[in-house]
Design an enzyme around this catalytic site. Structure first.
Site, PDB file in Angstrom:
ATOM      1  N   GLU A 160       0.711  -0.863   0.200  1.00 35.88           N
ATOM      2  CA  GLU A 160       0.073  -0.101   0.281  1.00 35.88           C
ATOM      3  C   GLU A 160       0.973   1.037  -0.041  1.00 35.88           C
ATOM      4  O   GLU A 160       2.270   0.847  -0.180  1.00 35.88           O
ATOM      5  CB  GLU A 160      -0.750  -0.498   1.468  1.00 35.88           C
ATOM      6  CG  GLU A 160      -2.203   1.123   1.463  1.00 35.88           C
ATOM      7  CD  GLU A 160      -2.802   1.312   2.540  1.00 35.88           C
ATOM      8  OE1 GLU A 160      -3.275   2.456   2.908  1.00 35.88           O
ATOM      9  OE2 GLU A 160      -3.184   0.318   3.223  1.00 35.88           O
ATOM     10  N   GLU A 164      -3.368  10.202   3.985  1.00 37.65           N
ATOM     11  CA  GLU A 164      -4.634  10.273   4.920  1.00 37.65           C
ATOM     12  C   GLU A 164      -4.281  11.018   6.153  1.00 37.65           C
ATOM     13  O   GLU A 164      -3.317  12.314   5.896  1.00 37.65           O
ATOM     14  CB  GLU A 164      -4.678   8.768   6.071  1.00 37.65           C
ATOM     15  CG  GLU A 164      -4.831   7.672   5.148  1.00 37.65           C
ATOM     16  CD  GLU A 164      -4.949   6.205   5.847  1.00 37.65           C
ATOM     17  OE1 GLU A 164      -5.413   5.965   6.184  1.00 37.65           O
ATOM     18  OE2 GLU A 164      -3.874   6.072   6.248  1.00 37.65           O
TER      19      GLU A 164
END
Length: 266
Positions: A160, A164
């Site tokens: 990944e 965020e």
């Protein structure tokens, strides 16, 4: 969010260690047919009926999606397999993702049964293995506990790359990466954007090559991670995300996740 949302998908599915010919595709321990279970990345090839049960990866393509057409986003259950016709898929039910006024809008609603928010996840229909992706985003960092994410992820391998944002710090963006779902707190770095990210739009770019990852905001490179710097001498591996994945956007309730570390972070 993923585990809770699977309940609605699994109602008509079969729970099995290995899937059968009539319900050939495995997703999170359940077997069924159709894109919700057979889509590459969601489908577990090891637990599916055979090696061809899961749909093949769609592959990458140069594409600009303006979200000015209803076909730009559809529920995954309605996906017919053409990523050029339907470039983004809403993954869960209830579907809290819509197109409004030329924008992709993700929302989070209150789930009274679980006493927490139920958000939304939207994944690209195309897959990507290295490339440059830019998204113009206004975050949902308007309340503590709310998490907004822009990611490239392979759910089966656990690689990944992400941006965020959390509600308690609306002017800060977190950059992070994972290799095979190994949690390494040293991979996470925070940057002040210089503005409330929930008040206006900013351009966020993930530039991913075989040799490096760059996180870019409004044209300014905030961070670069070189593959050579991720070498682990114990495992003799480069802990650098290299597996093909999907671009995704999500909003979720980190403040009521049930994990204290996540709740404190959000």
């Amino acid at each position: 969010t993923v585990l809770g949302a699977m309940a609605s998908l699994a109602m008509a599915a079969t729970s099995a260690a290995t899937c059968t010919e009539t319900a050939p595709c495995s997703r999170e321990g359940y077997c069924n047919t159709g894109p919700s279970f057979c889509l590459w990345g969601l489908c577990n090839e090891d637990k599916s009926f055979n090696s061809t049960s899961c749909w093949p990866a769609e592959g990458c393509s140069n594409q600009v999606v303006e979200f000015d057409s209803s076909s730009d986003l559809i529920a995954i259950a309605s996906y017919g397999g053409n990523p050029n016709t339907n470039p983004f898929l809403s993954i869960f039910e209830p579907n809290n993702a819509v197109i409004e006024d030329g924008k992709l809008v993700l929302s989070m609603t209150y789930n009274s049964d679980e006493d927490k928010g139920f958000g939304a996840t939207v994944d690209a229909a195309h897959t990507i293995e290295y490339g440059r992706v830019t998204a113009r985003i206004k975050t949902a960092a308007v309340a503590k506990g709310t998490v907004t994410a822009f990611i490239i992820r392979n759910d089966q391998i656990g690689d990944e790359i992400d941006f965020e944002w959390v509600g308690k710090e609306p002017d800060v963006v977190e950059t992070n990466f994972f290799y095979h779902d190994i949690l390494d707190y040293g991979n996470s770095k925070y940057f002040n954007v210089g503005a409330d990210t929930s008040a206006d739009y900013h351009d966020y770019t993930i530039d991913w090559s075989p040799d490096a990852i760059k996180w870019i905001v409004d044209g300014k490179t905030l961070r670069t991670v070189n593959r050579d710097d991720t070498y682990d001498s114990d495992t003799k591996e480069y802990h650098f995300p290299a597996a093909a994945g999907r671009v995704g956007f999500s909003i979720w309730d980190g403040g009521n996740s049930g994990a204290k570390g996540t709740e404190d972070w959000a």
